[in-house]
Design an enzyme around this catalytic site. Sequence first.
Site, PDB file in Angstrom:
ATOM      1  N   ASP A  95       0.717  -1.143   0.165  1.00  0.00           N
ATOM      2  CA  ASP A  95       0.035  -0.049   0.153  1.00  0.00           C
ATOM      3  C   ASP A  95       0.628   1.450  -0.040  1.00  0.00           C
ATOM      4  O   ASP A  95       0.350   2.133   0.472  1.00  0.00           O
ATOM      5  CB  ASP A  95      -1.014   0.105   1.186  1.00  0.00           C
ATOM      6  CG  ASP A  95      -0.106  -0.179   2.535  1.00  0.00           C
ATOM      7  OD1 ASP A  95       1.072   0.104   2.265  1.00  0.00           O
ATOM      8  OD2 ASP A  95      -0.746  -0.301   3.567  1.00  0.00           O
ATOM      9  N   GLU A 117       0.120  -9.052  -1.344  1.00  0.00           N
ATOM     10  CA  GLU A 117      -0.723  -8.512  -0.055  1.00  0.00           C
ATOM     11  C   GLU A 117      -1.892  -7.751  -0.467  1.00  0.00           C
ATOM     12  O   GLU A 117      -2.110  -6.339  -0.073  1.00  0.00           O
ATOM     13  CB  GLU A 117       0.179  -7.770   0.906  1.00  0.00           C
ATOM     14  CG  GLU A 117      -0.143  -7.633   2.249  1.00  0.00           C
ATOM     15  CD  GLU A 117       0.727  -6.654   2.990  1.00  0.00           C
ATOM     16  OE1 GLU A 117       0.677  -5.458   2.924  1.00  0.00           O
ATOM     17  OE2 GLU A 117       1.264  -7.336   4.051  1.00  0.00           O
ATOM     18  N   GLU A 131      -2.242   4.944   2.695  1.00  0.00           N
ATOM     19  CA  GLU A 131      -2.294   3.810   2.422  1.00  0.00           C
ATOM     20  C   GLU A 131      -3.538   2.918   1.704  1.00  0.00           C
ATOM     21  O   GLU A 131      -3.337   2.319   0.858  1.00  0.00           O
ATOM     22  CB  GLU A 131      -1.547   2.903   3.473  1.00  0.00           C
ATOM     23  CG  GLU A 131       0.063   3.275   3.860  1.00  0.00           C
ATOM     24  CD  GLU A 131       0.278   4.340   4.514  1.00  0.00           C
ATOM     25  OE1 GLU A 131      -0.745   5.140   4.976  1.00  0.00           O
ATOM     26  OE2 GLU A 131       1.487   4.664   4.721  1.00  0.00           O
ATOM     27  N   HIS A 208       5.265   5.567  13.352  1.00  0.00           N
ATOM     28  CA  HIS A 208       5.617   6.507  12.117  1.00  0.00           C
ATOM     29  C   HIS A 208       4.339   6.888  11.400  1.00  0.00           C
ATOM     30  O   HIS A 208       4.557   7.633  10.424  1.00  0.00           O
ATOM     31  CB  HIS A 208       6.417   5.600  11.272  1.00  0.00           C
ATOM     32  CG  HIS A 208       5.855   4.423  10.556  1.00  0.00           C
ATOM     33  ND1 HIS A 208       5.118   4.816   9.212  1.00  0.00           N
ATOM     34  CD2 HIS A 208       5.734   3.197  10.851  1.00  0.00           C
ATOM     35  CE1 HIS A 208       4.679   3.527   8.964  1.00  0.00           C
ATOM     36  NE2 HIS A 208       5.158   2.406   9.494  1.00  0.00           N
ATOM     37  N   ARG A 210       1.707   8.509   9.266  1.00  0.00           N
ATOM     38  CA  ARG A 210       1.456   9.822   8.696  1.00  0.00           C
ATOM     39  C   ARG A 210       0.249  10.326   9.505  1.00  0.00           C
ATOM     40  O   ARG A 210       0.182  11.565  10.020  1.00  0.00           O
ATOM     41  CB  ARG A 210       1.141  10.035   7.290  1.00  0.00           C
ATOM     42  CG  ARG A 210       2.214  10.564   6.501  1.00  0.00           C
ATOM     43  CD  ARG A 210       2.311  10.239   5.062  1.00  0.00           C
ATOM     44  NE  ARG A 210       3.466   9.855   4.430  1.00  0.00           N
ATOM     45  CZ  ARG A 210       4.206  10.768   3.961  1.00  0.00           C
ATOM     46  NH1 ARG A 210       4.190  11.968   3.738  1.00  0.00           N
ATOM     47  NH2 ARG A 210       5.605  10.373   3.524  1.00  0.00           N
ATOM     48  N   HIS A 241      11.919   5.655  13.494  1.00  0.00           N
ATOM     49  CA  HIS A 241      11.868   5.861  11.960  1.00  0.00           C
ATOM     50  C   HIS A 241      12.828   6.820  11.812  1.00  0.00           C
ATOM     51  O   HIS A 241      12.885   7.869  12.542  1.00  0.00           O
ATOM     52  CB  HIS A 241      10.509   5.681  12.057  1.00  0.00           C
ATOM     53  CG  HIS A 241       9.984   5.546  10.530  1.00  0.00           C
ATOM     54  ND1 HIS A 241      10.604   6.590   9.605  1.00  0.00           N
ATOM     55  CD2 HIS A 241       9.595   4.883   9.473  1.00  0.00           C
ATOM     56  CE1 HIS A 241      10.059   6.345   8.299  1.00  0.00           C
ATOM     57  NE2 HIS A 241       9.410   5.270   8.323  1.00  0.00           N
TER      58      HIS A 241
HETATM   59  C1  UD1 Z   1       6.511   5.129   4.111  1.00  0.00           C
HETATM   60  C2  UD1 Z   1       5.125   4.739   3.364  1.00  0.00           C
HETATM   61  C3  UD1 Z   1       4.243   3.789   4.459  1.00  0.00           C
HETATM   62  C4  UD1 Z   1       4.921   2.835   5.071  1.00  0.00           C
HETATM   63  C5  UD1 Z   1       6.223   3.273   5.564  1.00  0.00           C
HETATM   64  C6  UD1 Z   1       7.182   2.427   6.228  1.00  0.00           C
HETATM   65  C7  UD1 Z   1       4.151   6.299   1.969  1.00  0.00           C
HETATM   66  C8  UD1 Z   1       3.288   7.774   1.504  1.00  0.00           C
HETATM   67  N1  UD1 Z   1       4.350   6.064   3.038  1.00  0.00           N
HETATM   68  O1  UD1 Z   1       6.285   5.913   5.178  1.00  0.00           O
HETATM   69  O2  UD1 Z   1       3.121   3.426   3.718  1.00  0.00           O
HETATM   70  O3  UD1 Z   1       4.077   2.186   6.005  1.00  0.00           O
HETATM   71  O4  UD1 Z   1       6.967   3.967   4.501  1.00  0.00           O
HETATM   72  O5  UD1 Z   1       8.072   2.835   7.148  1.00  0.00           O
HETATM   73  O6  UD1 Z   1       4.314   5.388   0.913  1.00  0.00           O
HETATM   74  N2  UD1 Z   1      13.823   8.907   5.686  1.00  0.00           N
HETATM   75  C9  UD1 Z   1      15.133   8.563   5.659  1.00  0.00           C
HETATM   76  N3  UD1 Z   1      15.871   7.512   5.401  1.00  0.00           N
HETATM   77  C10 UD1 Z   1      14.971   6.286   5.271  1.00  0.00           C
HETATM   78  C11 UD1 Z   1      13.528   6.352   5.030  1.00  0.00           C
HETATM   79  C12 UD1 Z   1      13.038   7.746   5.185  1.00  0.00           C
HETATM   80  O7  UD1 Z   1      15.951   9.642   5.927  1.00  0.00           O
HETATM   81  O8  UD1 Z   1      15.517   5.307   4.849  1.00  0.00           O
HETATM   82  C13 UD1 Z   1      12.994   9.942   5.807  1.00  0.00           C
HETATM   83  C14 UD1 Z   1      13.257  11.019   4.870  1.00  0.00           C
HETATM   84  O9  UD1 Z   1      13.333  12.128   5.243  1.00  0.00           O
HETATM   85  C15 UD1 Z   1      11.794  10.771   4.206  1.00  0.00           C
HETATM   86  C16 UD1 Z   1      10.975  10.619   5.338  1.00  0.00           C
HETATM   87  O10 UD1 Z   1      11.529   9.813   6.208  1.00  0.00           O
HETATM   88  O11 UD1 Z   1      11.570  11.894   3.472  1.00  0.00           O
HETATM   89  C17 UD1 Z   1       9.653  10.088   5.088  1.00  0.00           C
HETATM   90  O12 UD1 Z   1       9.640   8.872   4.433  1.00  0.00           O
HETATM   91  P1  UD1 Z   1       8.380   8.464   3.247  1.00  0.00           P
HETATM   92  O13 UD1 Z   1       8.667   7.096   2.661  1.00  0.00           O
HETATM   93  O14 UD1 Z   1       8.032   9.633   2.403  1.00  0.00           O
HETATM   94  O15 UD1 Z   1       7.375   8.012   4.601  1.00  0.00           O
HETATM   95  P2  UD1 Z   1       7.118   7.076   5.306  1.00  0.00           P
HETATM   96  O16 UD1 Z   1       6.592   7.900   6.687  1.00  0.00           O
HETATM   97  O17 UD1 Z   1       8.540   6.392   5.945  1.00  0.00           O
HETATM   98  N1  UDP Z   2      11.424  -3.480  11.437  1.00  0.00           N
HETATM   99  C1  UDP Z   2      12.911  -3.456  11.305  1.00  0.00           C
HETATM  100  N2  UDP Z   2      13.591  -2.736  12.168  1.00  0.00           N
HETATM  101  C2  UDP Z   2      12.993  -1.738  12.769  1.00  0.00           C
HETATM  102  C3  UDP Z   2      11.819  -1.387  13.097  1.00  0.00           C
HETATM  103  C4  UDP Z   2      10.995  -2.388  12.177  1.00  0.00           C
HETATM  104  O1  UDP Z   2      13.395  -4.486  10.720  1.00  0.00           O
HETATM  105  O2  UDP Z   2      13.873  -0.745  13.627  1.00  0.00           O
HETATM  106  C5  UDP Z   2      10.598  -4.290  10.592  1.00  0.00           C
HETATM  107  C6  UDP Z   2       9.477  -5.009  11.409  1.00  0.00           C
HETATM  108  O3  UDP Z   2       9.999  -6.249  11.845  1.00  0.00           O
HETATM  109  C7  UDP Z   2       8.449  -4.983  10.151  1.00  0.00           C
HETATM  110  C8  UDP Z   2       8.819  -3.978   9.187  1.00  0.00           C
HETATM  111  O4  UDP Z   2      10.070  -3.458   9.541  1.00  0.00           O
HETATM  112  O5  UDP Z   2       8.701  -6.120   9.218  1.00  0.00           O
HETATM  113  C9  UDP Z   2       7.680  -2.831   9.649  1.00  0.00           C
HETATM  114  O6  UDP Z   2       8.216  -1.549   8.803  1.00  0.00           O
HETATM  115  P1  UDP Z   2       7.415  -0.203   9.161  1.00  0.00           P
HETATM  116  O7  UDP Z   2       6.736  -0.030  10.454  1.00  0.00           O
HETATM  117  O8  UDP Z   2       8.407   1.044   8.758  1.00  0.00           O
HETATM  118  O9  UDP Z   2       6.259  -0.359   8.249  1.00  0.00           O
HETATM  119  P2  UDP Z   2       4.697  -0.785   8.227  1.00  0.00           P
HETATM  120  O10 UDP Z   2       4.724  -2.166   8.697  1.00  0.00           O
HETATM  121  O11 UDP Z   2       3.767   0.057   8.935  1.00  0.00           O
HETATM  122  O12 UDP Z   2       4.458  -0.872   6.700  1.00  0.00           O
END
Ligand code: UD1
Ligand code: UDP
Length: 367
Positions: A95, A117, A131, A208, A210, A241
């Site tokens: 998603d 999924e 999502e 984490h 939004r 995160h």
């Molecule tokens: C994203 C997905 C969400 C998913 C989540 C898992 C969207 C809109 N959101 O949310 O569905 O559940 O990932 O974690 O698709 N950042 C870093 N390094 C990283 C990752 C993120 O610096 O490795 C920071 C960056 O500033 C980035 C911000 O986090 O812009 C947000 O990342 P983004 O992918 O936009 O949204 P998530 O909240 O991570």
């Molecule tokens: N996870 C990880 N390291 C961490 C936190 C989470 O490997 O420090 C794993 C967790 O076991 C799960 C996935 O990341 O498989 C969850 O990711 P996240 O919470 O970012 O996204 P969501 O599950 O909400 O899509």
Amino acid sequence: MKILTVFGTRPEAIKMAPLVRQLEKEPGLESVVCVTAQHREMLDQVLELFELTPDFDLNVMKPNQSVSQISTNVLLGMERVLNEVQPDMVLVHGDTTTTFASALAAFYQKIPVGHVEAGLRTYDKYSPYPEEMNRILTGHIAELHFAPTERNRQNLLKENIADDKIFITGNTVIDALLTVAEKPYEFEDETLMRIDFDRHRVITVTCHRRENLGENMINIFSAVRDIAREFDDVEIVYPVHLNPKVRAAADEVLGGTERVHLIQPLQYQPFVNLMARSHFIITDSGGMQEEAPALGKPVLVVRRETERPEAVEAGTVKLAGVERDTIYSLAKELLTDQRIYDAMAKAVNPYGDGKACQRITDIIKSL
Ligand code: UD1
Ligand code: UDP
């Protein structure tokens, strides 16, 4: 048959890595991998663990970028990759914005999409946001729907998705979990090495989403702080995160609190071991609602709804909402009422048996 698998965030990578491995093994299938790198460091951690080297990397992550920016960059990047690879099918997962934008790019080139999924729903388009809508839109683009559970299949049928295009496979997260959970592991992270898991009760926290940014997150973290202050045998481990907004809120409310450890995101293997050694889990993550029940750990989900009601019905997950008092009370109950704890701490696995990737691959091959 050439299959292009696309993913971009940490959870997609965890859930797609075992599928890529399976596709690679199958004679007659050519597997090509494209990462959008919507996440960077958190994606790379997973690629390293599963020893995956993508064929294409769109490298779209920019700090704090908007969903529109991610969508646009993925859509344009995928157009180039699809032109070059000319796959017979594109596989996307779940998603995220990577998922939806990649599916849309494939649709524009009339390439069939397989949705892994598929069929999870809250029926609230703003929660989880964005999502829920990403998943619905991807579902209506996809040709093949790999639904983890029967309930997910029923959700798709309600939207007039053809029955013969839906396959119940289980969730690939269980495949991933089993590949790491069974191996012996000792922590290398200094904070985790110092924690006495026998004498202290550890609560693993992640947050984490939004829709939780802002007031909800402050409420959630305040409840966690209340628990840490009240129970001196409790340690909180929170791998934060990398989203800067999440980090700022965590530092503001939880920074400097005794027995609260704010650490960097953990590699998947140490994280699974942390969950397995924890007393219980407080999270708004989707994937952890699937993993923790399989490990026999109670989960308090800090959201108003969930698209994963199966574990709630099985009794191992409780929806705690986003109010400070309720979250605090439910956590306190788990720490003080053994009967309630035992009722939740049982291994249930409504999400799969670890063979989802084999099933998905067999279905693709049969076509
Ligand atoms: C994203 C997905 C969400 C998913 C989540 C898992 C969207 C809109 N959101 O949310 O569905 O559940 O990932 O974690 O698709 N950042 C870093 N390094 C990283 C990752 C993120 O610096 O490795 C920071 C960056 O500033 C980035 C911000 O986090 O812009 C947000 O990342 P983004 O992918 O936009 O949204 P998530 O909240 O991570
Ligand atoms: N996870 C990880 N390291 C961490 C936190 C989470 O490997 O420090 C794993 C967790 O076991 C799960 C996935 O990341 O498989 C969850 O990711 P996240 O919470 O970012 O996204 P969501 O599950 O909400 O899509």
